[in-house]
Design a protein around this motif. Structure first.
Motif, PDB file in Angstrom:
ATOM      1  N   TYR A  40       0.835  -1.193   0.000  1.00 27.26           N
ATOM      2  CA  TYR A  40       0.000   0.000   0.000  1.00 27.26           C
ATOM      3  C   TYR A  40       0.874   1.248   0.000  1.00 27.26           C
ATOM      4  N   ALA A  42       0.328   5.460   1.034  1.00 26.27           N
ATOM      5  CA  ALA A  42      -0.559   6.477   1.615  1.00 26.27           C
ATOM      6  C   ALA A  42      -0.066   7.860   1.193  1.00 26.27           C
ATOM      7  N   TYR A  43      -1.010   8.700   0.785  1.00 22.88           N
ATOM      8  CA  TYR A  43      -0.681  10.069   0.396  1.00 22.88           C
ATOM      9  C   TYR A  43      -1.859  10.968   0.714  1.00 22.88           C
ATOM     10  N   ARG A  44      -1.611  12.240   0.801  1.00 22.73           N
ATOM     11  CA  ARG A  44      -2.682  13.207   1.068  1.00 22.73           C
ATOM     12  C   ARG A  44      -3.443  13.471  -0.224  1.00 22.73           C
ATOM     13  N   ALA A  45      -4.766  13.353  -0.145  1.00 21.03           N
ATOM     14  CA  ALA A  45      -5.595  13.508  -1.337  1.00 21.03           C
ATOM     15  C   ALA A  45      -5.586  14.941  -1.852  1.00 21.03           C
ATOM     16  N   ASP A  46      -5.540  15.922  -0.958  1.00 23.82           N
ATOM     17  CA  ASP A  46      -5.636  17.311  -1.409  1.00 23.82           C
ATOM     18  C   ASP A  46      -4.332  17.838  -2.013  1.00 23.82           C
ATOM     19  N   THR A  47      -3.174  17.425  -1.485  1.00 22.04           N
ATOM     20  CA  THR A  47      -1.900  17.934  -1.994  1.00 22.04           C
ATOM     21  C   THR A  47      -1.114  16.906  -2.787  1.00 22.04           C
ATOM     22  N   GLY A  48      -1.429  15.625  -2.611  1.00 18.75           N
ATOM     23  CA  GLY A  48      -0.686  14.579  -3.291  1.00 18.75           C
ATOM     24  C   GLY A  48       0.632  14.263  -2.598  1.00 18.75           C
ATOM     25  N   GLU A  49       0.811  14.788  -1.373  1.00 25.27           N
ATOM     26  CA  GLU A  49       2.041  14.562  -0.616  1.00 25.27           C
ATOM     27  C   GLU A  49       2.146  13.103  -0.193  1.00 25.27           C
ATOM     28  N   TYR A  50       3.298  12.516  -0.460  1.00 26.39           N
ATOM     29  CA  TYR A  50       3.581  11.120  -0.077  1.00 26.39           C
ATOM     30  C   TYR A  50       3.736  11.039   1.432  1.00 26.39           C
ATOM     31  N   SER A  53       4.642   4.059   2.754  1.00 29.03           N
ATOM     32  CA  SER A  53       4.299   2.886   1.939  1.00 29.03           C
ATOM     33  C   SER A  53       4.737   1.642   2.685  1.00 29.03           C
TER      34      SER A  53
END
Length: 86
Positions: A40, A42-50, A53
């Motif tokens: 998996y 994981a990243y922030r949906a609003d900024t795309g920040e990683y 994993s």
């Protein structure tokens, strides 16, 4: 299994009667193998920040059923047996 044609010795006519015999195996083996891999991210949906994993995580299962002279099944492996519906 196809139906066998039985012929009457007296009348000479043939009749199709469904006829099957049980399986008679000296040795029979059934093998099951299962493999899975998962990872998996994981990243922030609003900024795309990683964020983070994982993995990959790899899983494996096995099951061997065998019959010897009609006795069995003898099960080896880590997949549990299921009960058949009545």
């Amino acid at each position: 299994m196809p139906a066998l044609a039985l012929t009457s010795a007296i009348t000479g006519s043939s009749t199709n009667i469904p006829f099957s015999t049980p399986e008679l195996a000296l040795y029979k083996n059934t093998r099951q193998r299962g493999f899975a891999s998962i990872a998996y991210v994981a990243y922030r949906a609003d900024t795309g920040e990683y964020l983070t994993s994982s993995g990959p995580y790899i899983g494996r299962t096995i099951r061997d059923d065998f019959w010897l002279f009609g006795a069995g099944p003898r099960t080896v492996g880590n997949i549990p047996t299921t009960e058949s519906p009545k």
